[in-house]
Motif scaffolding. Sequence first.
Motif, PDB file in Angstrom:
ATOM      1  N   UNK A 150       0.833  -1.209   0.000  1.00  0.00           N
ATOM      2  CA  UNK A 150       0.000   0.000   0.000  1.00  0.00           C
ATOM      3  C   UNK A 150       0.865   1.254   0.000  1.00  0.00           C
ATOM      4  N   UNK A 151       1.928   1.271   0.817  1.00  0.00           N
ATOM      5  CA  UNK A 151       2.814   2.442   0.872  1.00  0.00           C
ATOM      6  C   UNK A 151       3.518   2.644  -0.468  1.00  0.00           C
ATOM      7  N   UNK A 152       4.002   1.565  -1.068  1.00  0.00           N
ATOM      8  CA  UNK A 152       4.681   1.684  -2.365  1.00  0.00           C
ATOM      9  C   UNK A 152       3.715   2.155  -3.443  1.00  0.00           C
ATOM     10  N   UNK A 153       2.527   1.571  -3.476  1.00  0.00           N
ATOM     11  CA  UNK A 153       1.526   1.956  -4.472  1.00  0.00           C
ATOM     12  C   UNK A 153       1.124   3.418  -4.314  1.00  0.00           C
ATOM     13  N   UNK A 154       0.958   3.856  -3.075  1.00  0.00           N
ATOM     14  CA  UNK A 154       0.582   5.246  -2.820  1.00  0.00           C
ATOM     15  C   UNK A 154       1.697   6.204  -3.225  1.00  0.00           C
ATOM     16  N   UNK A 155       2.919   5.851  -2.902  1.00  0.00           N
ATOM     17  CA  UNK A 155       4.045   6.724  -3.249  1.00  0.00           C
ATOM     18  C   UNK A 155       4.237   6.808  -4.755  1.00  0.00           C
ATOM     19  N   UNK A 156       4.127   5.679  -5.445  1.00  0.00           N
ATOM     20  CA  UNK A 156       4.246   5.676  -6.912  1.00  0.00           C
ATOM     21  C   UNK A 156       3.118   6.501  -7.530  1.00  0.00           C
ATOM     22  N   UNK A 157       1.895   6.351  -7.013  1.00  0.00           N
ATOM     23  CA  UNK A 157       0.760   7.134  -7.517  1.00  0.00           C
ATOM     24  C   UNK A 157       0.999   8.620  -7.307  1.00  0.00           C
ATOM     25  N   UNK A 158       1.510   8.988  -6.137  1.00  0.00           N
ATOM     26  CA  UNK A 158       1.801  10.394  -5.850  1.00  0.00           C
ATOM     27  C   UNK A 158       2.842  10.941  -6.825  1.00  0.00           C
ATOM     28  N   UNK A 159       3.921  10.213  -7.025  1.00  0.00           N
ATOM     29  CA  UNK A 159       4.995  10.685  -7.911  1.00  0.00           C
ATOM     30  C   UNK A 159       4.494  10.818  -9.342  1.00  0.00           C
ATOM     31  N   UNK A 160       3.751   9.824  -9.811  1.00  0.00           N
ATOM     32  CA  UNK A 160       3.252   9.874 -11.189  1.00  0.00           C
ATOM     33  C   UNK A 160       2.336  11.076 -11.390  1.00  0.00           C
ATOM     34  N   UNK A 161       1.372  11.260 -10.482  1.00  0.00           N
ATOM     35  CA  UNK A 161       0.430  12.349 -10.674  1.00  0.00           C
ATOM     36  C   UNK A 161       1.038  13.711 -10.364  1.00  0.00           C
ATOM     37  N   UNK A 162       1.711  13.846  -9.237  1.00  0.00           N
ATOM     38  CA  UNK A 162       2.199  15.154  -8.817  1.00  0.00           C
ATOM     39  C   UNK A 162       3.424  15.597  -9.609  1.00  0.00           C
ATOM     40  N   UNK A 163       4.368  14.706  -9.778  1.00  0.00           N
ATOM     41  CA  UNK A 163       5.632  15.108 -10.403  1.00  0.00           C
ATOM     42  C   UNK A 163       5.634  14.947 -11.927  1.00  0.00           C
ATOM     43  N   UNK A 164       5.101  13.834 -12.429  1.00  0.00           N
ATOM     44  CA  UNK A 164       5.174  13.578 -13.864  1.00  0.00           C
ATOM     45  C   UNK A 164       4.022  14.204 -14.647  1.00  0.00           C
ATOM     46  N   UNK A 165       2.797  14.083 -14.132  1.00  0.00           N
ATOM     47  CA  UNK A 165       1.638  14.603 -14.860  1.00  0.00           C
ATOM     48  C   UNK A 165       1.281  16.038 -14.493  1.00  0.00           C
ATOM     49  N   UNK A 166       1.834  16.547 -13.420  1.00  0.00           N
ATOM     50  CA  UNK A 166       1.568  17.926 -13.018  1.00  0.00           C
ATOM     51  C   UNK A 166       0.221  18.117 -12.352  1.00  0.00           C
ATOM     52  N   UNK A 167      -0.364  17.053 -11.816  1.00  0.00           N
ATOM     53  CA  UNK A 167      -1.620  17.164 -11.075  1.00  0.00           C
ATOM     54  C   UNK A 167      -1.244  17.340  -9.613  1.00  0.00           C
ATOM     55  N   UNK A 168      -1.473  18.533  -9.057  1.00  0.00           N
ATOM     56  CA  UNK A 168      -1.005  18.782  -7.695  1.00  0.00           C
ATOM     57  C   UNK A 168      -1.784  17.965  -6.658  1.00  0.00           C
ATOM     58  N   UNK A 169      -1.034  17.223  -5.864  1.00  0.00           N
ATOM     59  CA  UNK A 169      -1.589  16.465  -4.749  1.00  0.00           C
ATOM     60  C   UNK A 169      -0.904  16.928  -3.482  1.00  0.00           C
ATOM     61  N   UNK A 170      -1.626  16.964  -2.362  1.00  0.00           N
ATOM     62  CA  UNK A 170      -0.980  17.389  -1.120  1.00  0.00           C
ATOM     63  C   UNK A 170       0.092  16.390  -0.697  1.00  0.00           C
ATOM     64  N   UNK A 171       1.297  16.888  -0.457  1.00  0.00           N
ATOM     65  CA  UNK A 171       2.402  16.012  -0.077  1.00  0.00           C
ATOM     66  C   UNK A 171       2.405  15.683   1.384  1.00  0.00           C
ATOM     67  N   UNK A 172       1.945  16.617   2.209  1.00  0.00           N
ATOM     68  CA  UNK A 172       1.932  16.384   3.637  1.00  0.00           C
ATOM     69  C   UNK A 172       3.308  16.554   4.254  1.00  0.00           C
ATOM     70  N   UNK A 173       3.401  16.315   5.552  1.00  0.00           N
ATOM     71  CA  UNK A 173       4.670  16.522   6.246  1.00  0.00           C
ATOM     72  C   UNK A 173       5.769  15.546   5.835  1.00  0.00           C
ATOM     73  N   UNK A 174       5.408  14.363   5.355  1.00  0.00           N
ATOM     74  CA  UNK A 174       6.425  13.387   4.954  1.00  0.00           C
ATOM     75  C   UNK A 174       7.184  13.822   3.707  1.00  0.00           C
ATOM     76  N   UNK A 175       6.589  14.608   2.846  1.00  0.00           N
ATOM     77  CA  UNK A 175       7.258  15.015   1.614  1.00  0.00           C
ATOM     78  C   UNK A 175       8.365  16.022   1.890  1.00  0.00           C
ATOM     79  N   UNK A 176       8.305  16.722   3.017  1.00  0.00           N
ATOM     80  CA  UNK A 176       9.392  17.622   3.390  1.00  0.00           C
ATOM     81  C   UNK A 176      10.649  16.851   3.760  1.00  0.00           C
ATOM     82  N   UNK A 177      10.465  15.637   4.272  1.00  0.00           N
ATOM     83  CA  UNK A 177      11.585  14.787   4.657  1.00  0.00           C
ATOM     84  C   UNK A 177      12.213  14.132   3.437  1.00  0.00           C
ATOM     85  N   UNK A 178      11.352  13.690   2.483  1.00  0.00           N
ATOM     86  CA  UNK A 178      11.855  12.976   1.302  1.00  0.00           C
ATOM     87  C   UNK A 178      12.435  13.938   0.347  1.00  0.00           C
TER      88      UNK A 178
END
Length: 178
Positions: A150-178
């Motif tokens: 679930x964590x891997x699937x969620x992270x891959x989905x976030x990267x694909x949509x937010x970073x590659x497709x340009x669909x902004x998704x909330x990163x939350x506090x964990x994205x500041x660490x990564x």
Amino acid sequence: MTTRTEPSSARTAERRSWLREHSELGVCVLLLVLGVLVLTDALTMDVDIAQRGPVGPKTVPVVVGTGLLVIAALLAVDVLRGGRGQAEGGEDVDLSEPADWRTVLLLAGIFLGTSVLIEPLGFPAAGALLFWGAAFALGSRRLDRDPLIAAALSLVTYVVFDKLLGVPLPGGPLMGVL
């Protein structure tokens, strides 16, 4: 010559029988309503950007709405001429069994929880809870494997949509660490 009138209950039963035999007309009405809604929305769309070619932002909704209306009309004609939908041979549902309300309520709770948690936790964490919770509600009990998937699937989905497709998704506090 006397006219014979049918009792009201016989006419009602005949009308119900006709509607039951032509129940696919309900799908026609749904397609008609959706087509009118899509066309109305497309034709009243306020477009501020300059059109750069023959295909503008209204084109696809107009084509889809028109297609819905055409399909609704063709299906209605087919049903009124006696056409019937084929029963699905591969369906493996026992209609005598009651609905599994526990699973339905668990999934609804998981979706509601995700919608509440997505802003404060961010999509990666809330999405992982969504994927893991859905797997759990649907019967998976692999507590060693499911959260990692679930964590891997969620992270891959976030990267694909937010970073590659340009669909902004909330990163939350964990994205500041990564």
